[in-house]
Design a protein around this motif. Structure first.
Motif, PDB file in Angstrom:
ATOM      1  N   UNK A 154     -15.581   6.137 -14.414  1.00  0.00           N
ATOM      2  CA  UNK A 154     -15.887   7.110 -13.968  1.00  0.00           C
ATOM      3  C   UNK A 154     -15.239   8.050 -13.588  1.00  0.00           C
ATOM      4  N   UNK A 155     -14.746   8.398 -13.577  1.00  0.00           N
ATOM      5  CA  UNK A 155     -13.538   9.545 -13.053  1.00  0.00           C
ATOM      6  C   UNK A 155     -13.235   9.528 -14.853  1.00  0.00           C
ATOM      7  N   UNK A 156     -13.241   9.155 -16.524  1.00  0.00           N
ATOM      8  CA  UNK A 156     -13.730   9.565 -16.978  1.00  0.00           C
ATOM      9  C   UNK A 156     -14.364  10.643 -16.817  1.00  0.00           C
ATOM     10  N   UNK A 157     -15.657   9.933 -17.091  1.00  0.00           N
ATOM     11  CA  UNK A 157     -16.839  10.425 -17.384  1.00  0.00           C
ATOM     12  C   UNK A 157     -16.418  11.593 -16.349  1.00  0.00           C
ATOM     13  N   UNK A 158     -16.354  12.069 -14.969  1.00  0.00           N
ATOM     14  CA  UNK A 158     -16.281  13.082 -14.867  1.00  0.00           C
ATOM     15  C   UNK A 158     -15.656  14.027 -14.970  1.00  0.00           C
ATOM     16  N   UNK A 159     -14.032  13.708 -15.716  1.00  0.00           N
ATOM     17  CA  UNK A 159     -14.245  14.323 -16.530  1.00  0.00           C
ATOM     18  C   UNK A 159     -14.300  15.314 -18.031  1.00  0.00           C
TER      19      UNK A 159
ATOM     20  N   UNK B  99       0.699  -0.841  -0.232  1.00  0.00           N
ATOM     21  CA  UNK B  99      -0.090   0.243  -0.206  1.00  0.00           C
ATOM     22  C   UNK B  99       1.043   1.910   0.279  1.00  0.00           C
ATOM     23  N   UNK B 100       2.162   1.162   0.439  1.00  0.00           N
ATOM     24  CA  UNK B 100       2.550   2.173   0.607  1.00  0.00           C
ATOM     25  C   UNK B 100       3.414   2.819  -0.758  1.00  0.00           C
ATOM     26  N   UNK B 101       4.013   1.818  -1.802  1.00  0.00           N
ATOM     27  CA  UNK B 101       4.309   2.380  -2.590  1.00  0.00           C
ATOM     28  C   UNK B 101       2.767   2.325  -4.365  1.00  0.00           C
ATOM     29  N   UNK B 102       1.759   2.222  -3.848  1.00  0.00           N
ATOM     30  CA  UNK B 102       1.062   2.550  -4.422  1.00  0.00           C
ATOM     31  C   UNK B 102      -0.568   2.685  -3.797  1.00  0.00           C
ATOM     32  N   UNK B 103      -0.500   3.971  -4.369  1.00  0.00           N
ATOM     33  CA  UNK B 103      -1.842   4.318  -3.267  1.00  0.00           C
ATOM     34  C   UNK B 103      -3.312   3.686  -4.425  1.00  0.00           C
ATOM     35  N   UNK B 104      -4.810   3.267  -3.399  1.00  0.00           N
ATOM     36  CA  UNK B 104      -5.814   3.326  -4.524  1.00  0.00           C
ATOM     37  C   UNK B 104      -6.351   4.772  -5.105  1.00  0.00           C
ATOM     38  N   UNK B 105      -6.548   4.609  -6.568  1.00  0.00           N
ATOM     39  CA  UNK B 105      -6.855   5.236  -6.395  1.00  0.00           C
ATOM     40  C   UNK B 105      -5.307   6.411  -8.259  1.00  0.00           C
TER      41      UNK B 105
END
Length: 111
Positions: free
Chosen positions: A93-98, A80-86
């Protein structure tokens, strides 16, 4: 599932690789690897008949060291330290929001 593990030589009984047809006796030690932990199980007794999953602990003793479980927790935390979720590739959903954000800014500038 266990048969496949025996075919791949992943199950060890008393220091020897076990076949799927091997009989297990009281005082045998079974060693296998699951979820990056080497589990060690001691057979205390063999039931006369089949028993439910809740009663299996009567016939076996888990001798897996507690350090193994602590080591697994440290591995999880380090991942988890090296790669955070998200972080990384955006989701749909992120692309739609953008896209919605871009359309709103274009409409605001024209008015």
């Amino acid at each position: 599932m266990v048969t496949e593990a025996c075919k791949k030589n992943h199950i060890i009984v008393n220091g020897q690789v076990a076949k799927a047809s091997r009989e297990v006796f009281p005082s045998d030690k079974i060693t296998f690897r699951k979820d990056q932990i080497t589990h060690i199980i001691s057979v205390l007794d063999i039931p006369d008949n089949r028993v439910g999953a809740k009663l299996v602990d009567i016939y076996r003793k888990d001798e897996t060291p507690a350090e193994s479980f602590a080591h697994l927790e440290l591995l999880k935390l380090s991942k988890e330290h090296y790669r955070k979720t998200g972080t990384g590739r955006p989701t749909k959903k992120d692309r739609r929001d953008l896209d919605d954000l871009e359309f709103k800014t274009d409409d605001d500038e024209t008015n």
